[in-house]
Design a protein around this motif. Structure first.
Motif, mmCIF file in Angstrom:
data_model
loop_
_atom_site.group_PDB
_atom_site.id
_atom_site.type_symbol
_atom_site.label_atom_id
_atom_site.label_comp_id
_atom_site.label_asym_id
_atom_site.label_seq_id
_atom_site.Cartn_x
_atom_site.Cartn_y
_atom_site.Cartn_z
ATOM 1 N N ILE A 168 54.644 12.396 70.772
ATOM 2 C CA ILE A 168 55.943 12.346 70.094
ATOM 3 C C ILE A 168 56.172 13.586 69.237
ATOM 4 O O ILE A 168 57.287 14.129 69.193
ATOM 5 N N THR A 169 55.139 14.055 68.560
ATOM 6 C CA THR A 169 55.297 15.164 67.603
ATOM 7 C C THR A 169 55.064 16.542 68.214
ATOM 8 O O THR A 169 55.352 17.549 67.558
ATOM 9 N N ALA A 170 54.574 16.615 69.437
ATOM 10 C CA ALA A 170 54.254 17.916 70.050
ATOM 11 C C ALA A 170 55.447 18.887 70.114
ATOM 12 O O ALA A 170 55.271 20.088 69.882
ATOM 13 N N PRO A 171 56.670 18.428 70.433
ATOM 14 C CA PRO A 171 57.792 19.395 70.520
ATOM 15 C C PRO A 171 58.186 20.034 69.191
ATOM 16 O O PRO A 171 58.900 21.043 69.191
ATOM 17 N N LEU A 172 57.752 19.470 68.051
ATOM 18 C CA LEU A 172 58.197 19.974 66.755
ATOM 19 C C LEU A 172 57.838 21.437 66.528
ATOM 20 O O LEU A 172 58.584 22.174 65.902
ATOM 21 N N MET A 173 56.680 21.861 67.023
ATOM 22 C CA MET A 173 56.257 23.243 66.786
ATOM 23 C C MET A 173 57.224 24.246 67.407
ATOM 24 O O MET A 173 57.390 25.362 66.895
ATOM 25 N N TYR A 174 57.873 23.854 68.517
ATOM 26 C CA TYR A 174 58.842 24.748 69.165
ATOM 27 C C TYR A 174 60.259 24.540 68.631
ATOM 28 O O TYR A 174 61.030 25.498 68.522
ATOM 29 N N ARG B 239 53.256 34.045 71.485
ATOM 30 C CA ARG B 239 54.408 34.604 70.755
ATOM 31 C C ARG B 239 54.007 35.050 69.355
ATOM 32 O O ARG B 239 54.411 36.112 68.875
ATOM 33 N N LEU B 240 53.181 34.250 68.700
ATOM 34 C CA LEU B 240 52.722 34.580 67.353
ATOM 35 C C LEU B 240 51.893 35.862 67.361
ATOM 36 O O LEU B 240 52.021 36.703 66.465
ATOM 37 N N GLN B 241 51.046 36.029 68.388
ATOM 38 C CA GLN B 241 50.216 37.227 68.481
ATOM 39 C C GLN B 241 51.066 38.481 68.728
ATOM 40 O O GLN B 241 50.726 39.569 68.276
ATOM 41 N N LYS B 242 52.152 38.332 69.434
ATOM 42 C CA LYS B 242 53.016 39.482 69.716
ATOM 43 C C LYS B 242 53.876 39.872 68.510
ATOM 44 O O LYS B 242 54.112 41.054 68.265
ATOM 45 N N GLN B 243 54.343 38.883 67.762
ATOM 46 C CA GLN B 243 55.289 39.140 66.680
ATOM 47 C C GLN B 243 54.648 39.186 65.298
ATOM 48 O O GLN B 243 55.104 39.924 64.435
ATOM 49 N N GLU B 244 53.620 38.377 65.067
ATOM 50 C CA GLU B 244 53.026 38.283 63.736
ATOM 51 C C GLU B 244 51.500 38.275 63.826
ATOM 52 O O GLU B 244 50.840 37.401 63.270
ATOM 53 N N ALA B 245 50.946 39.258 64.515
ATOM 54 C CA ALA B 245 49.499 39.276 64.755
ATOM 55 C C ALA B 245 48.692 39.406 63.470
ATOM 56 O O ALA B 245 47.552 38.941 63.401
ATOM 57 N N GLN B 246 49.267 40.017 62.434
ATOM 58 C CA GLN B 246 48.548 40.231 61.180
ATOM 59 C C GLN B 246 48.814 39.144 60.144
ATOM 60 O O GLN B 246 48.344 39.243 59.011
ATOM 61 N N SER B 247 49.580 38.131 60.505
ATOM 62 C CA SER B 247 49.905 37.073 59.544
ATOM 63 C C SER B 247 48.692 36.182 59.299
ATOM 64 O O SER B 247 47.745 36.143 60.092
ATOM 65 N N ASN B 248 48.744 35.448 58.176
ATOM 66 C CA ASN B 248 47.636 34.552 57.824
ATOM 67 C C ASN B 248 47.474 33.428 58.844
ATOM 68 O O ASN B 248 46.355 33.054 59.203
ATOM 69 N N ILE B 249 48.599 32.885 59.319
ATOM 70 C CA ILE B 249 48.531 31.773 60.269
ATOM 71 C C ILE B 249 47.899 32.220 61.583
ATOM 72 O O ILE B 249 47.149 31.461 62.218
ATOM 73 N N ALA B 250 48.169 33.469 62.004
ATOM 74 C CA ALA B 250 47.548 33.989 63.229
ATOM 75 C C ALA B 250 46.038 34.093 63.047
ATOM 76 O O ALA B 250 45.269 33.763 63.958
ATOM 77 N N GLY B 251 45.603 34.539 61.856
ATOM 78 C CA GLY B 251 44.170 34.623 61.581
ATOM 79 C C GLY B 251 43.510 33.251 61.581
ATOM 80 O O GLY B 251 42.400 33.088 62.092
ATOM 81 N N VAL B 252 44.201 32.249 61.031
ATOM 82 C CA VAL B 252 43.658 30.874 61.019
ATOM 83 C C VAL B 252 43.539 30.335 62.443
ATOM 84 O O VAL B 252 42.528 29.733 62.824
ATOM 85 N N LEU B 253 44.580 30.559 63.256
ATOM 86 C CA LEU B 253 44.557 30.073 64.639
ATOM 87 C C LEU B 253 43.508 30.802 65.479
ATOM 88 O O LEU B 253 42.998 30.237 66.458
ATOM 89 N N ASN B 254 43.189 32.037 65.118
ATOM 90 C CA ASN B 254 42.125 32.762 65.817
ATOM 91 C C ASN B 254 40.770 32.085 65.651
ATOM 92 O O ASN B 254 39.841 32.352 66.418
#
Length: 432
Positions: A139-145, A192-207
């Protein structure tokens, strides 16, 4: 702007390095940049506020739950869900900032879980906990997009990992196949996050979180036999080779969870494989079709990434860590010819990886990588200390040699760094 930057700007003005007009332009630029930057602290407290508010609503309702009629219970069960949807719709339509979106998404995701559990309890709907988690995730999966919410991605990864562990770990538990498409659901958002915001904190956490999730879950797809070690070795080989892609390799090591986990996992599995019992049991392995298929998937994926890295010429120097899983795979396939040579070769491979890490540490002037390589060799010697009949004098000499190696290698790196600093200072003086 911080006070340190302002002091440096004033110093540049006093020394006539820049003009007052240039200083004003620099100040205006950074003020504009700071205004455009989202307030991280506000976002964090907004998410915490949403969490606490959601828990508070649940506690208030729970306190008076038994005294309520069924219809009123149903209304209260759906109330958090309605509030969460209204909040998300308002954030989306009004194009609110990150704090609003993240807080609304967090509240709505928690509300969905609360509503499902409350309705199930009110109407005595049967079901187990893993099915509850699966419905919640779906149910909640589409929220991220829909909202482009980073917190929704993090919660999705946590929930699917929880679901897979709940379903898959246990006596004769089924394999959580739904975990695979649910994990793949995150990949487009992550790319998409890696292409647009590769240096962001959230990208580092997801890495870190994205590779950590399959590491935790992979055990649910194994039968607990010898092939389990090979499956994990293939996965760690895949992670390490992914970490060698430019978008990860060019970042600081603390942001590259693929390389760190791939390297640590590879060394850990190989350290187990240096013992005799593994290769003895491997000669009696059942070679069931499902084991062969599941073991082949991470190995083939790692091999495909390795080929891709070479075709794109991202590999400039030889890196033994990238090929370790292949070496062990070949040894496993030839194990029926005799396991003694496999034990010897695996020990040599671990020692070579330790030496290779030492070389990388010296080349990159990294004490962490250097001592990681030395520690790998030390652990290997300790393992052989307990399962070999070497004389105590020889064992003592080995430990003394490793201790001297720690000191000498760190001394060489310190000397190299001092020499580099002196050379840079000399160049700056000559340029001046």
């Amino acid at each position: 702007m911080n006070s340190k930057f302002e002091r440096e700007l004033s110093e540049l003005l006093e020394q006539n390095i820049i003009t007052s007009d240039t200083a004003q332009k620099i100040t205006a630029y950074y003020h504009t940049k700071e205004e455009a930057k989202p307030n991280r602290l506000f976002t964090i407290f907004g998410v915490l506020g949403a969490l606490l508010s959601g828990l508070g609503v649940i506690l208030i309702i729970a306190h008076n739950w038994d005294e309520m009629p069924k219809n009123l219970k149903t209304i209260f069960a759906f109330l958090p869900l309605i509030i969460g949807q209204i909040s998300c719709a308002y954030s989306f339509i009004k194009k609110k900032g990150g704090a609003w979106i993240e807080s609304s998404a967090t509240f709505l995701i928690l509300s969905v879980g609360a509503t499902i559990s409350l309705v199930s309890q009110i109407y005595n709907i049967p079901g187990n906990f893993s099915n509850f988690l699966l419905v919640w995730i779906a149910i909640t999966a589409p929220l991220m997009y829909l909202l482009r919410s980073n917190i929704a991605v993090l919660l999705h990864l946590v929930l699917i990992t929880w679901y897979a562990c709940e379903l898959g770990y246990g006596y004769r538990s089924p394999m959580p196949w739904w975990y695979l498409p649910l994990l793949a659901w995150v990949v487009p958002y992550y790319i998409r996050l890696q292409k647009q915001e590769a240096q962001s904190n959230i990208a580092g956490v997801l890495n870190w979180l994205l590779p950590l999730s399959p590491i935790i879950v992979l055990g649910t797809f194994t039968s607990g036999d010898i092939s389990s070690f090979l499956m994990y070795l293939g996965l760690f080989g895949l992670l390490y080779n992914l970490g060698e892609l430019p978008q990860f390799k060019n970042q600081k090591l603390r942001r590259n969870g693929y390389t760190v986990m791939g390297s640590l996992g590879t060394i850990t599995i190989l350290m187990v494989l240096t013992f005799e019992w593994f290769w003895k049991d491997a000669t009696r392995d059942s070679y069931e079709q499902i084991n062969i298929m599941l073991t082949s998937i991470p190995f083939l994926a790692a091999f495909a990434v390795l080929i891709y890295v070479h075709l794109k010429k991202h590999v400039k120097t030889f890196n033994l860590f990238q090929y370790a899983f292949l070496v062990v795979g070949i040894l496993y396939l030839t194990n029926h010819l005799g396991y003694i040579h496999n034990i010897i070769l695996t020990n040599i491979l671990v020692a070579a990886l330790g030496l290779f890490a030492i070389r990388i540490g010296i080349n990159k002037s990294s004490y962490a990588i250097l001592n990681y390589g030395l520690l790998t060799i030390t652990v290997l010697i300790v393992c052989r200390f307990f399962d070999t009949n070497l004389d105590f004098i020889i064992r003592g000499i080995l430990f003394i040699s490793v201790g001297a190696g720690f000191f000498f290698a760190n001394y060489l790196l310190l000397k190299k760094q001092r020499k580099s600093v002196l050379e840079n200072n000399t160049k700056e003086e000559n340029n001046a």
